[in-house]
Design an enzyme around this catalytic site. Structure first.
Site, PDB file in Angstrom:
ATOM      1  N   GLU A  56      32.933  32.647  19.610  1.00 60.39           N
ATOM      2  CA  GLU A  56      34.428  33.595  19.745  1.00 60.39           C
ATOM      3  C   GLU A  56      34.286  33.913  17.738  1.00 60.39           C
ATOM      4  O   GLU A  56      34.639  32.945  16.667  1.00 60.39           O
ATOM      5  CB  GLU A  56      35.228  32.547  20.104  1.00 60.39           C
ATOM      6  CG  GLU A  56      35.135  32.367  21.699  1.00 60.39           C
ATOM      7  CD  GLU A  56      36.234  31.542  22.267  1.00 60.39           C
ATOM      8  OE1 GLU A  56      37.202  31.435  21.879  1.00 60.39           O
ATOM      9  OE2 GLU A  56      36.057  31.241  23.692  1.00 60.39           O
ATOM     10  N   ARG A 114      34.172  26.184  28.058  1.00 62.94           N
ATOM     11  CA  ARG A 114      34.204  26.897  26.334  1.00 62.94           C
ATOM     12  C   ARG A 114      32.423  27.485  26.600  1.00 62.94           C
ATOM     13  O   ARG A 114      32.254  27.365  27.238  1.00 62.94           O
ATOM     14  CB  ARG A 114      33.912  25.119  25.134  1.00 62.94           C
ATOM     15  CG  ARG A 114      35.059  24.494  24.680  1.00 62.94           C
ATOM     16  CD  ARG A 114      36.202  25.386  23.691  1.00 62.94           C
ATOM     17  NE  ARG A 114      37.134  25.015  23.074  1.00 62.94           N
ATOM     18  CZ  ARG A 114      37.896  24.847  24.140  1.00 62.94           C
ATOM     19  NH1 ARG A 114      38.018  25.689  25.063  1.00 62.94           N
ATOM     20  NH2 ARG A 114      39.311  24.170  23.528  1.00 62.94           N
ATOM     21  N   HIS A 153      39.769  34.840  26.302  1.00 67.84           N
ATOM     22  CA  HIS A 153      40.470  33.314  26.055  1.00 67.84           C
ATOM     23  C   HIS A 153      41.825  32.959  25.835  1.00 67.84           C
ATOM     24  O   HIS A 153      42.896  32.756  25.529  1.00 67.84           O
ATOM     25  CB  HIS A 153      39.889  32.894  24.648  1.00 67.84           C
ATOM     26  CG  HIS A 153      39.599  31.301  24.204  1.00 67.84           C
ATOM     27  ND1 HIS A 153      39.404  30.164  23.986  1.00 67.84           N
ATOM     28  CD2 HIS A 153      40.623  30.790  25.415  1.00 67.84           C
ATOM     29  CE1 HIS A 153      39.173  29.627  24.338  1.00 67.84           C
ATOM     30  NE2 HIS A 153      40.589  28.941  25.273  1.00 67.84           N
TER      31      HIS A 153
HETATM   32  C1  DGY Z   1      42.412  25.133  24.783  1.00 63.35           C
HETATM   33  O1  DGY Z   1      44.181  24.521  25.297  1.00 63.35           O
HETATM   34  O2  DGY Z   1      41.628  24.542  24.796  1.00 63.35           O
HETATM   35  C2  DGY Z   1      42.109  26.030  25.840  1.00 63.35           C
HETATM   36  O3  DGY Z   1      40.582  26.724  25.512  1.00 63.35           O
HETATM   37  C3  DGY Z   1      43.567  27.497  24.977  1.00 63.35           C
HETATM   38  O4  DGY Z   1      44.198  27.199  25.818  1.00 63.35           O
END
Ligand code: DGY
Length: 328
Positions: free
Chosen positions: A272, A243, A290
């Site tokens: 984002e 993240r 992402h």
């Molecule tokens: C999640 O599932 O948390 C990922 O970041 C997106 O695929």
């Protein structure tokens, strides 16, 4: 006897096989044109849904969850990360929250390894130059990157994805180091020949490559702060597929711009989908949108998990992927 189908509001377009199965099993309201729902649309959805099948782009803070109707009983998230949902607020209103762990581990580890390779061997920079007509023949000193084999990789967060990355990296001749709240089991440590660092500061200062693979929680927000980023060696490469909020993105952009850090590979961003404009201008950063779990297989498996969680809840059982506040 016909089974009553619960009202499920699906907030984003999901792969066709997942949507079709949802229509078979539930009174599913789909989002066919994939228009993202803003706060008001989400609040309205939580007024009519018994189950909200949301995704990681739907911000569900306590203020919004408090506006849910009494019929909302389950938030079944399509995604493993759940830092966008105030789980405590949901649970306080008797709403269960689930996620989709496990099924995207291998794909995320693949993309992380890809970013490590791309950043260390300047693959995107080279590809862009080639497309722009800038390849005028081989030279002994042009486009030099760094060899992976024999280098040290420090993994921040040695959960499922961290371990899957470690296996791949070991095959490339990298030695594995990691920082985690606690060491992995002796069997896994031995299998991965992994060195544990209790102190993140100590590890960062010694690594050639660092990969962020921990969840975003209040405790990991800006874990890689400006101070910690400065501990990295100038030849180091930093990769993040977890993240954006875990790294101080402005501080990172500044260091990359000044050449205080060799390169970075980023799949996630602090704000984002907005990306720090400095990062967009730099050649020593590989930027992907992402997409670490963006394979057909992962996305169908994630949908399957959402369905299983809803079905188990419908049957009066505890869904297998329930999340609870502070579990990470
Ligand atoms: C999640 O599932 O948390 C990922 O970041 C997106 O695929």
């Amino acid at each position: 006897m016909a089974v009553r189908k619960p009202k499920v509001v699906v907030t984003r377009k999901l792969p066709d096989p997942v949507e079709t199965r949802m229509r078979e099993l539930f009174d599913a309201e789909l989002n066919l044109d994939d228009t993202p729902m803003g706060p008001e649309a989400l609040a309205a959805a939580m007024q009519r849904a018994e189950v909200l099948a949301c995704t990681i782009t739907d911000r569900l803070p306590a203020e919004l969850i408090e506006r849910a109707g009494p019929q909302l009983k389950l938030i079944a998230n399509f995604g493993v990360g759940f830092d966008h949902i105030d789980v405590a607020a949901a649970n306080a209103r008797g709403i269960t929250v689930t996620n989709t762990p496990g099924v995207l581990t291998e794909d995320t580890a693949d993309l992380t390894m890809g970013l490590i390779m791309a950043a260390s061997r300047r693959m995107v920079e080279g590809a862009n130059i080639t497309r722009a007509g800038g390849f005028h023949g081989w030279t002994p000193t042009w486009m030099l990157g760094r060899r992976l084999s024999g280098k040290r990789l420090g993994i921040v967060g040695m959960g499922r994805i961290g371990q899957a990355l470690a296996k791949r990296a070991a095959a490339f001749g990298l030695s594995i180091h990691y920082h985690n709240r606690k060491p992995v089991s002796p069997r896994i440590a031995e299998e991965l020949e992994a060195t544990y660092w209790e102190s993140l500061d100590q590890m960062l200062a010694r690594m050639d490559i660092v990969s962020v693979n921990c969840p975003h929680t209040p405790g990991t927000y800006h874990l890689l702060s400006a101070r910690r980023l400065k501990l990295l060696q100038p030849h180091a490469i930093l990769v993040n597929t977890a993240r954006g909020e875990i790294i101080d993105e402005s501080a990172l952009a500044l260091m990359l711009e000044r050449g205080e850090l060799a390169a970075a590979g980023l799949d996630v961003y602090e704000h984002e989908p907005v990306i720090n404009p400095k990062l967009l201008k730099l050649d020593n950063v590989v930027l992907t949108p992402h997409m670490s779990s963006a394979t057909i297989e992962s996305r169908i498996d994630m949908g399957e998990k959402v369905i299983i969680n809803i079905r188990t809840w419908m049957d009066g059982h505890k869904p297998p992927d329930r999340v609870i506040p502070g579990m990470l």
